[in-house]
Design a protein around this motif. Structure first.
Motif, PDB file in Angstrom:
ATOM      1  N   CYS A  87       0.674  -1.295  -0.052  1.00 25.50           N
ATOM      2  CA  CYS A  87      -0.483   0.056   0.216  1.00 25.50           C
ATOM      3  C   CYS A  87       0.865   1.648   0.102  1.00 25.50           C
ATOM      4  CB  CYS A  87      -0.964  -0.331   1.157  1.00 25.50           C
ATOM      5  SG  CYS A  87      -2.094  -1.605   1.239  1.00 25.50           S
ATOM      6  N   ILE A  96       5.053   2.336   0.228  1.00 22.80           N
ATOM      7  CA  ILE A  96       6.614   1.954   0.628  1.00 22.80           C
ATOM      8  C   ILE A  96       7.027   3.584   1.278  1.00 22.80           C
ATOM      9  CG2 ILE A  96       8.848   1.530  -0.332  1.00 22.80           C
ATOM     10  CD1 ILE A  96       8.225  -0.698  -1.904  1.00 22.80           C
ATOM     11  N   LYS A 129      11.276   4.984   1.388  1.00 22.52           N
ATOM     12  CA  LYS A 129      12.059   5.014   1.888  1.00 22.52           C
ATOM     13  C   LYS A 129      13.434   6.009   1.426  1.00 22.52           C
ATOM     14  CE  LYS A 129      17.105   2.421   0.823  1.00 22.52           C
ATOM     15  NZ  LYS A 129      17.530   3.896   1.678  1.00 22.52           N
ATOM     16  N   GLY A 142      15.589   8.099   0.954  1.00 23.75           N
ATOM     17  CA  GLY A 142      17.016   8.543   0.609  1.00 23.75           C
ATOM     18  C   GLY A 142      17.759   7.330   1.530  1.00 23.75           C
ATOM     19  N   ILE A 196      20.274   0.594  -1.473  1.00 23.43           N
ATOM     20  CA  ILE A 196      20.398  -0.772  -0.858  1.00 23.43           C
ATOM     21  C   ILE A 196      20.249  -1.619  -2.466  1.00 23.43           C
ATOM     22  CG2 ILE A 196      20.063  -0.982   1.237  1.00 23.43           C
ATOM     23  CD1 ILE A 196      17.063  -0.713   1.334  1.00 23.43           C
ATOM     24  N   VAL A 243      12.895  14.481   1.966  1.00 24.28           N
ATOM     25  CA  VAL A 243      13.630  13.035   1.128  1.00 24.28           C
ATOM     26  C   VAL A 243      14.652  13.736  -0.122  1.00 24.28           C
ATOM     27  CG1 VAL A 243      12.427  11.751  -0.703  1.00 24.28           C
ATOM     28  CG2 VAL A 243      11.509  12.078   0.768  1.00 24.28           C
ATOM     29  N   THR A 286      18.118  11.800  -0.003  1.00 27.32           N
ATOM     30  CA  THR A 286      18.552  11.352  -0.804  1.00 27.32           C
ATOM     31  C   THR A 286      19.912  12.215  -1.724  1.00 27.32           C
ATOM     32  OG1 THR A 286      16.690  11.095  -1.694  1.00 27.32           O
ATOM     33  CG2 THR A 286      18.357  10.693  -3.079  1.00 27.32           C
ATOM     34  N   VAL A 322      19.620   0.361  -4.736  1.00 29.06           N
ATOM     35  CA  VAL A 322      18.761   1.900  -5.104  1.00 29.06           C
ATOM     36  C   VAL A 322      18.405   2.752  -3.054  1.00 29.06           C
ATOM     37  CG1 VAL A 322      15.544   2.348  -4.420  1.00 29.06           C
ATOM     38  CG2 VAL A 322      17.076   0.131  -5.765  1.00 29.06           C
ATOM     39  N   THR A 323      18.185   4.036  -3.249  1.00 31.85           N
ATOM     40  CA  THR A 323      18.504   4.893  -2.544  1.00 31.85           C
ATOM     41  C   THR A 323      17.590   5.313  -2.076  1.00 31.85           C
ATOM     42  OG1 THR A 323      19.140   7.015  -1.985  1.00 31.85           O
ATOM     43  CG2 THR A 323      19.176   6.837  -3.541  1.00 31.85           C
ATOM     44  N   LEU A 324      16.271   5.927  -2.604  1.00 33.00           N
ATOM     45  CA  LEU A 324      15.066   6.728  -2.481  1.00 33.00           C
ATOM     46  C   LEU A 324      13.953   5.530  -3.002  1.00 33.00           C
ATOM     47  CD1 LEU A 324      12.802   9.229  -1.748  1.00 33.00           C
ATOM     48  CD2 LEU A 324      13.592   9.500  -4.551  1.00 33.00           C
ATOM     49  N   LEU A 325      12.831   5.332  -2.374  1.00 36.55           N
ATOM     50  CA  LEU A 325      11.545   4.048  -2.967  1.00 36.55           C
ATOM     51  C   LEU A 325      10.639   4.894  -2.239  1.00 36.55           C
ATOM     52  CD1 LEU A 325      10.740   1.910  -4.321  1.00 36.55           C
ATOM     53  CD2 LEU A 325      11.345   0.503  -2.371  1.00 36.55           C
ATOM     54  N   GLN A 326       9.654   5.534  -3.352  1.00 37.44           N
ATOM     55  CA  GLN A 326       8.482   5.838  -2.607  1.00 37.44           C
ATOM     56  C   GLN A 326       7.270   5.307  -3.430  1.00 37.44           C
ATOM     57  OE1 GLN A 326       8.600   9.843  -2.290  1.00 37.44           O
ATOM     58  NE2 GLN A 326       8.335  10.102  -0.091  1.00 37.44           N
ATOM     59  N   MET A 327       6.063   4.594  -2.533  1.00 33.61           N
ATOM     60  CA  MET A 327       5.384   4.155  -3.134  1.00 33.61           C
ATOM     61  C   MET A 327       3.525   4.799  -2.995  1.00 33.61           C
ATOM     62  SD  MET A 327       4.002   0.832  -3.471  1.00 33.61           S
ATOM     63  CE  MET A 327       2.492   0.841  -3.972  1.00 33.61           C
ATOM     64  N   ASP A 328       2.724   4.269  -3.633  1.00 33.60           N
ATOM     65  CA  ASP A 328       1.199   5.319  -2.809  1.00 33.60           C
ATOM     66  C   ASP A 328       0.504   4.292  -3.918  1.00 33.60           C
ATOM     67  OD1 ASP A 328       2.597   7.525  -1.737  1.00 33.60           O
ATOM     68  OD2 ASP A 328       1.046   8.569  -3.805  1.00 33.60           O
ATOM     69  N   MET A 333       8.682  -1.158 -10.612  1.00 31.81           N
ATOM     70  CA  MET A 333      10.039  -0.331  -9.688  1.00 31.81           C
ATOM     71  C   MET A 333      11.712  -0.756 -10.617  1.00 31.81           C
ATOM     72  SD  MET A 333      10.733  -1.942  -5.990  1.00 31.81           S
ATOM     73  CE  MET A 333      12.793  -2.313  -5.630  1.00 31.81           C
ATOM     74  N   THR A 359      13.855   1.867 -12.274  1.00 31.70           N
ATOM     75  CA  THR A 359      14.944   1.653 -12.332  1.00 31.70           C
ATOM     76  C   THR A 359      16.202   1.883 -13.703  1.00 31.70           C
ATOM     77  OG1 THR A 359      14.954   0.065 -10.559  1.00 31.70           O
ATOM     78  CG2 THR A 359      17.153  -0.235 -11.167  1.00 31.70           C
TER      79      THR A 359
END
Lengths: 388, 241
Positions: free
Chosen positions: A240, A242, A244, A246, A250, B98, B102, B192-198, B210, B214
């Motif tokens: 739903c 995520i 992360k 900055g 990884i 963010v 980053t 991967v340093t930034l990951l945002q999801m809605d 993803m 990328t």
């Protein structure tokens, strides 16, 4: 900015190294394994829609309230949901009073995204009059004690309080059918919110050593770790949200691995929340049973009064509230009150020397009583509704 | 609504895996130590970097590394309807955070102890993907300022509409309410340093989306590298060596 600094100052170099080195041999400061969650307990308040979650030492309280407002113009048929966070300076020296800091904003946004964008709450059922009146649901999250991983605790608190929240029932009346009548809870049983699924946040911590991944980081681990990822999933395995933000990079396969782990954990936590809520709902239903006012015998009154006195001596706030419940039902309480034995009522009685009772089937007191085991909360509610 | 036509074209005529046209310009703010404009289709972002310089607020000084600050703002005229709340709302606070974290991940902050680096990004035109565009612009500006970095961070978003993964969503696709995945990577390190999801997406589909984002990041990284190389050549030429 200040919060970040304060976090850094907290730990000495030795402590940091200790935590990291211990983690290398899969040991954590509080004795957990790297992928273990802390103990979770959920408590509910007297009011509907308040919950307090304790995750290890972290304590978060959440309170849900609703208000009738005009809807947004672009969504005339949908109720609204807003989340407010309060980081009290009491919980952590780095929290400053006044405006919410960056971390407070981020926490609110993560929970908001998880709940709103995944459409966990059925907002359309909150509409009363299209484009005129809808329910605005407001979740207030208070951090009472910060011992790490506030996001998960706050998310669980928000879910628990949403699940127990009841809004008053509304109906349309008047000549034109546009008059809104809000029924008080005594007249009509308030309605629960409709939740389609429960998005549960699971937070991972990453360290400068790439192979270290930690679930549910504590306060000290948060100060040491160099990366963080919060994944919000529901029990069906849908992601739903995520976050992360900055920090340390990884590899992608580690992220996918974490998501799978989070899925399992989300299932566990969902079960725990549901259990707690169900227990609370049962207790709540049992407390609401109306007593018949038929008289049984006179001498019982005396015992009840005595019982009340004893409770007062020994009791804290909780006992007093039960006292109020005990008094009005003095005559008929034997049959019905004992049926509520899952609540604290029976426990109190046992403690306060319930052997004094003569009128009731005293043989029940020592054991589990035969009625409560087969009591269904829905059945209990039914006669009450018809009475109203 | 149909976001991908039966012919496999999106609303603005792109293919699902196609990015919008990107354009970058270095050195657009003369007073700043480093600056850049980055455009992704109709999204246009300007970034300026000041520093490394002395820490303005002494109490914020960090003894073993540089302090990085970032401010994200959206110009009032950047969206279709003029904005009511210009500054300090929750969304921009979060995006500032963010972007800061980053960029901090790629700046070699330990080389510049007791100093401060300020990054200012402003959205001039918003048409979806502002977060990604800001990060790309900030990377270029940091490189222009000559600040030592581990790698160039690049960012790109991807979504999932009409059961098709779509690269680089524009505003219409973004506001469709579908999933929106923003990824920021360190392309050389492949991390991967930034990951945002809605919104809501099953895990295995998320993996595909993803992956697509990328790929987009890597394409942007190549472009940014070209621009930087071009810029360096220009500088060398001007010096006359």
């Amino acid at each position: 900015m200040e919060q970040r600094l304060a976090n850094c100052v907290q730990l000495t170099v030795n402590e940091k190294q200790f935590i990291e080195n211990a983690l290398l041999s899969e040991l954590r400061v509080d004795g957990r394994g790297p992928l273990e969650y802390r103990k979770l307990s959920i408590k509910f308040g007297k009011d509907d829609g308040s919950a307090e979650v304790q995750l290890g030492e972290t304590r978060v309280m959440s309170f849900v309230s609703a208000q009738l407002v005009q809807p947004y113009k672009d969504r005339p048929n949908e109720g609204t949901l807003s989340i407010f966070t309060e980081f009290s300076p009491m919980a952590d020296p780095s929290f400053e009073p006044g405006r919410p800091g960056e971390s407070a904003v981020e926490l609110g946004r993560i929970i908001d995204r998880g709940l709103r964008e995944s459409r966990a709450i059925d907002t359309e059922s909150l509409c009363i009059l299209s484009a005129k009146l809808v329910w605005a649901i407001r979740i207030d999250i208070h951090i009472l004690d910060n011992a790490g991983n506030l996001v998960d605790a706050a998310n669980i608190a928000a879910l628990a309080s949403l699940l127990t929240f009841r809004r008053p029932e509304c109906s349309l009346g008047g000549e034109d059918g546009q008059q809104v009548v809000v029924h008080p809870p005594e007249v009509r049983e308030p309605l629960p919110l409709i939740l389609h699924h429960l998005p549960v946040a699971v937070t991972f911590g990453f360290f400068s050593n790439e192979n270290l991944v930690v679930l549910d980081p504590t306060y000290h681990e948060e100060a040491v770790m160099t990366g963080r990822m919060t994944a919000t999933l529901n029990a069906n395995g849908d992601v739903c949200a995520i976050q992360k933000p900055g920090e340390q990079g990884i590899f992608q396969h580690i992220i996918m691995h974490c998501l799978k782990l989070a899925h399992v954990k989300a299932g566990d936590i969902t079960a725990k929340i549901k259990d707690a809520v169900e227990k609370h709902n049962n207790e709540r239903a049992l407390q609401k049973i109306k007593r018949r006012s038929s008289s049984v015998s006179v001498d019982v009154c005396g015992t009840t009064a005595r019982l009340g006195g004893k409770q007062n001596q020994s009791g804290g706030g909780k006992d007093n509230s039960h006292l109020d419940q005990l008094k009005p039902k003095d005559e008929a309480n034997f049959m019905e009150c004992d049926a509520t034995s899952s609540g604290q009522v029976q426990i109190n009685k046992k403690d306060e020397g319930s052997k004094n009772f003569t009128g009731g089937p005293s043989s029940w007191y020592g054991k589990k009583d035969p009625y409560s085991e087969c009591v269904n909360s829905d059945l209990l509610k039914a006669p009450m509704d018809s009475e109203c | 609504m149909e976001y991908v036509s039966p012919e496999g074209l999106r609303l603005d005529g792109r293919r699902p895996m196609e990015m919008r046209q990107i354009r970058a310009e270095i050195g657009s703010v003369s007073k700043a130590d480093g600056s850049a404009i980055f455009e992704m289709g109709n999204t246009k972002v300007i970034a300026a970097v000041y520093g490394p310089r002395e820490v303005q607020n002494r109490s914020q000084q960090i003894s073993d590394r540089a302090l990085v600050r970032c401010e994200y703002s959206m110009a009032n005229f950047s969206t279709g309807d003029r904005m009511r709340k210009p500054k300090g709302d929750r969304r921009s606070t979060e995006i500032s955070l963010v972007i800061r974290q980053t960029m901090e991940a790629c700046i070699l902050t330990h080389l510049m102890p007791r100093s401060q680096i300020d990054i200012y990004v402003q959205v001039l035109q918003a048409d979806g993907g502002t977060r990604s565009a800001c990060i790309n612009a900030a990377t270029l500006a940091l490189a222009d300022a000559g600040i030592p970095m581990r790698d160039l961070v690049t960012s790109c978003s991807a979504g999932y509409l009409n059961s098709t993964p779509l690269l680089d969503l524009n505003y219409v696709e973004d506001s469709a309410g579908g999933p929106d995945v923003t990824v920021g990577i360190l392309p050389k390190l492949d991390k991967v340093t930034l990951l945002q999801m809605d919104s809501k997406l099953p895990i295995d589909i998320l993996e595909n989306v993803m992956q697509l984002a990328t790929e987009g990041c890597k394409a942007i990284a190549n472009y940014i590298r070209e621009i930087l190389l071009e810029n360096t050549k220009q500088l060398e030429y001007r010096r006359g060596s």
